[in-house]
Design an enzyme around this catalytic site. Structure first.
Site, PDB file in Angstrom:
ATOM      1  N   ARG A 123      -0.413  -8.118  13.628  1.00  0.00           N
ATOM      2  CA  ARG A 123      -0.928  -7.206  12.598  1.00  0.00           C
ATOM      3  C   ARG A 123      -1.741  -7.972  11.557  1.00  0.00           C
ATOM      4  O   ARG A 123      -2.768  -7.494  11.070  1.00  0.00           O
ATOM      5  CB  ARG A 123       0.240  -6.449  11.942  1.00  0.00           C
ATOM      6  CG  ARG A 123       0.797  -5.359  12.865  1.00  0.00           C
ATOM      7  CD  ARG A 123       2.239  -5.019  12.547  1.00  0.00           C
ATOM      8  NE  ARG A 123       2.426  -4.383  11.265  1.00  0.00           N
ATOM      9  CZ  ARG A 123       3.577  -4.422  10.593  1.00  0.00           C
ATOM     10  NH1 ARG A 123       4.625  -5.075  11.047  1.00  0.00           N
ATOM     11  NH2 ARG A 123       3.671  -3.790   9.450  1.00  0.00           N
ATOM     12  N   LYS A 151       0.822  -1.221   0.000  1.00  0.00           N
ATOM     13  CA  LYS A 151       0.000   0.000   0.000  1.00  0.00           C
ATOM     14  C   LYS A 151       0.852   1.265   0.000  1.00  0.00           C
ATOM     15  O   LYS A 151       0.594   2.195  -0.755  1.00  0.00           O
ATOM     16  CB  LYS A 151      -0.904   0.064   1.250  1.00  0.00           C
ATOM     17  CG  LYS A 151      -1.853  -1.079   1.415  1.00  0.00           C
ATOM     18  CD  LYS A 151      -2.750  -0.879   2.635  1.00  0.00           C
ATOM     19  CE  LYS A 151      -2.030  -0.825   3.972  1.00  0.00           C
ATOM     20  NZ  LYS A 151      -1.398  -2.072   4.402  1.00  0.00           N
ATOM     21  N   ARG A 209      11.900  -6.587   5.260  1.00  0.00           N
ATOM     22  CA  ARG A 209      11.781  -5.170   4.870  1.00  0.00           C
ATOM     23  C   ARG A 209      12.723  -4.291   5.690  1.00  0.00           C
ATOM     24  O   ARG A 209      12.877  -4.451   6.891  1.00  0.00           O
ATOM     25  CB  ARG A 209      10.334  -4.715   5.097  1.00  0.00           C
ATOM     26  CG  ARG A 209      10.120  -3.238   4.811  1.00  0.00           C
ATOM     27  CD  ARG A 209       8.676  -2.929   4.633  1.00  0.00           C
ATOM     28  NE  ARG A 209       7.943  -2.934   5.896  1.00  0.00           N
ATOM     29  CZ  ARG A 209       6.636  -2.642   5.976  1.00  0.00           C
ATOM     30  NH1 ARG A 209       5.955  -2.360   4.891  1.00  0.00           N
ATOM     31  NH2 ARG A 209       6.024  -2.665   7.133  1.00  0.00           N
ATOM     32  N   ARG A 248      -9.257   1.290   8.331  1.00  0.00           N
ATOM     33  CA  ARG A 248      -8.921  -0.101   8.618  1.00  0.00           C
ATOM     34  C   ARG A 248     -10.088  -0.815   9.298  1.00  0.00           C
ATOM     35  O   ARG A 248      -9.978  -1.996   9.609  1.00  0.00           O
ATOM     36  CB  ARG A 248      -7.703  -0.152   9.548  1.00  0.00           C
ATOM     37  CG  ARG A 248      -6.360  -0.316   8.838  1.00  0.00           C
ATOM     38  CD  ARG A 248      -5.279  -0.226   9.894  1.00  0.00           C
ATOM     39  NE  ARG A 248      -4.031  -0.882   9.592  1.00  0.00           N
ATOM     40  CZ  ARG A 248      -2.990  -0.289   9.036  1.00  0.00           C
ATOM     41  NH1 ARG A 248      -3.058   0.950   8.641  1.00  0.00           N
ATOM     42  NH2 ARG A 248      -1.870  -0.943   8.870  1.00  0.00           N
ATOM     43  N   ARG A 305      11.765  -1.607  10.750  1.00  0.00           N
ATOM     44  CA  ARG A 305      10.715  -0.993  11.565  1.00  0.00           C
ATOM     45  C   ARG A 305      10.539  -1.798  12.848  1.00  0.00           C
ATOM     46  O   ARG A 305      10.589  -3.024  12.801  1.00  0.00           O
ATOM     47  CB  ARG A 305       9.392  -1.012  10.768  1.00  0.00           C
ATOM     48  CG  ARG A 305       9.004   0.332  10.209  1.00  0.00           C
ATOM     49  CD  ARG A 305       7.836   0.248   9.289  1.00  0.00           C
ATOM     50  NE  ARG A 305       6.605  -0.255   9.919  1.00  0.00           N
ATOM     51  CZ  ARG A 305       5.412  -0.206   9.341  1.00  0.00           C
ATOM     52  NH1 ARG A 305       5.293   0.320   8.133  1.00  0.00           N
ATOM     53  NH2 ARG A 305       4.339  -0.681   9.929  1.00  0.00           N
TER      54      ARG A 305
HETATM   55  P1  AMP Z   1       1.181   0.769   8.674  1.00  0.00           P
HETATM   56  O1  AMP Z   1       2.351   1.686   8.474  1.00  0.00           O
HETATM   57  O2  AMP Z   1       0.009   1.120   7.815  1.00  0.00           O
HETATM   58  O3  AMP Z   1       1.556  -0.693   8.606  1.00  0.00           O
HETATM   59  O4  AMP Z   1       0.676   1.018  10.179  1.00  0.00           O
HETATM   60  C1  AMP Z   1       1.537   0.779  11.289  1.00  0.00           C
HETATM   61  C2  AMP Z   1       0.734   0.785  12.574  1.00  0.00           C
HETATM   62  O5  AMP Z   1       0.106   2.056  12.762  1.00  0.00           O
HETATM   63  C3  AMP Z   1      -0.410  -0.215  12.645  1.00  0.00           C
HETATM   64  O6  AMP Z   1       0.013  -1.515  13.035  1.00  0.00           O
HETATM   65  C4  AMP Z   1      -1.303   0.431  13.721  1.00  0.00           C
HETATM   66  O7  AMP Z   1      -0.755   0.254  15.012  1.00  0.00           O
HETATM   67  C5  AMP Z   1      -1.180   1.919  13.377  1.00  0.00           C
HETATM   68  N1  AMP Z   1      -2.192   2.347  12.391  1.00  0.00           N
HETATM   69  C6  AMP Z   1      -2.003   2.749  11.098  1.00  0.00           C
HETATM   70  N2  AMP Z   1      -3.150   3.071  10.501  1.00  0.00           N
HETATM   71  C7  AMP Z   1      -4.118   2.866  11.427  1.00  0.00           C
HETATM   72  C8  AMP Z   1      -5.543   2.989  11.413  1.00  0.00           C
HETATM   73  N3  AMP Z   1      -6.197   3.381  10.320  1.00  0.00           N
HETATM   74  N4  AMP Z   1      -6.203   2.703  12.570  1.00  0.00           N
HETATM   75  C9  AMP Z   1      -5.567   2.319  13.674  1.00  0.00           C
HETATM   76  N5  AMP Z   1      -4.233   2.145  13.762  1.00  0.00           N
HETATM   77  C10 AMP Z   1      -3.510   2.406  12.646  1.00  0.00           C
END
Ligand code: AMP
Length: 213
Positions: free
Chosen positions: A171, A13, A127, A88, A160
């Site tokens: 996740r 994404k 990654r 989400r 990360r």
């Molecule tokens: P990502 O970079 O999209 O993988 O997001 C990393 C982390 O940020 C996720 O595992 C959640 O802890 C938090 N996060 C990102 N987007 C959301 C969302 N829309 N709602 C809740 N937590 C989020």
């Protein structure tokens, strides 16, 4: 053009949203990025959300929804957006719909990037991410030329904190719980498409441009 990307962690994404935003002059709104910035800046919000993010849980809705609403309200006149990692959950999708209606905007497309679970795990474990410009690398297929240093901006490339086995498991579990209802929601209310997220970045990007035509 206003687009939402959703899909599992590791589906691509972030990479595809960034490419699309650059190609079409859209604002890239990544909730993961916004939350990581808050963590780095050690704001009160950042301190509150660290435990959620480190263990791979979703941070509370009110916080993320507010972040997205602020970002949407900061759009330039007539500027479109790509939402990456939001919504989400159905509750977030409803909040988004409410905010867009308030602003007189609508979504043109909601895109689900689909990648099999075994590939997701391999992508996430290997990654590495540039701490400066956010470009992704991978220990098997795409290492920076100088170890630990980004080819593009020269900043540090690192793993990360939530790309570890335990957080990845959590996740993916969170994603699998939420994807069905979210998909149902988008199928009903928006122009919903599934794009195959397997293969080279460029191939996936071409598929995305095709569905947006
Ligand atoms: P990502 O970079 O999209 O993988 O997001 C990393 C982390 O940020 C996720 O595992 C959640 O802890 C938090 N996060 C990102 N987007 C959301 C969302 N829309 N709602 C809740 N937590 C989020």
């Amino acid at each position: 053009m206003n687009v939402v990307f959703f899909g599992a962690p590791g589906a691509g994404k972030g990479t595809q949203s960034a490419l699309l935003a650059r190609r079409k002059g859209l604002k890239h709104i990544s909730t993961g990025e916004l939350l990581r910035q808050a963590l780095d800046e050690q704001t009160a919000v950042g301190i509150h959300i660290r435990s959620y993010m480190d263990r791979g849980s979703l941070v509370p809705d009110d916080l993320v929804i507010q972040m997205v609403n602020d970002a949407l309200e900061g759009l330039g006149e007539g500027q479109g957006f790509v939402l990456d990692g939001f919504p989400r959950k159905v509750s977030q999708a409803e909040a988004l719909s409410h905010q867009l209606a308030k602003m007189g905007l609508a979504l043109d497309k909601s895109i689900l990037l689909e990648v099999p679970r075994r590939v997701l795990i391999r992508r996430l474990l290997g990654r590495r991410v540039c701490q400066g410009c956010g470009v992704n690398y991978h220990i098997e297929s795409h290492l920076p030329q100088k170890e630990g240093i980004c080819d593009d901006c020269g900043d540090v490339v690192a793993q990360r904190p939530d790309d570890n086995e335990k957080a990845i498991e959590k996740r993916l579990e969170v994603y699998e719980e939420s994807v069905k209802p979210l998909r149902g929601y988008f199928q009903k209310v928006n122009r919903f498409v599934i794009v195959d997220g397997m293969g080279d970045t460029e191939d996936v990007f071409t598929r995305i441009l095709n569905v947006l035509e």
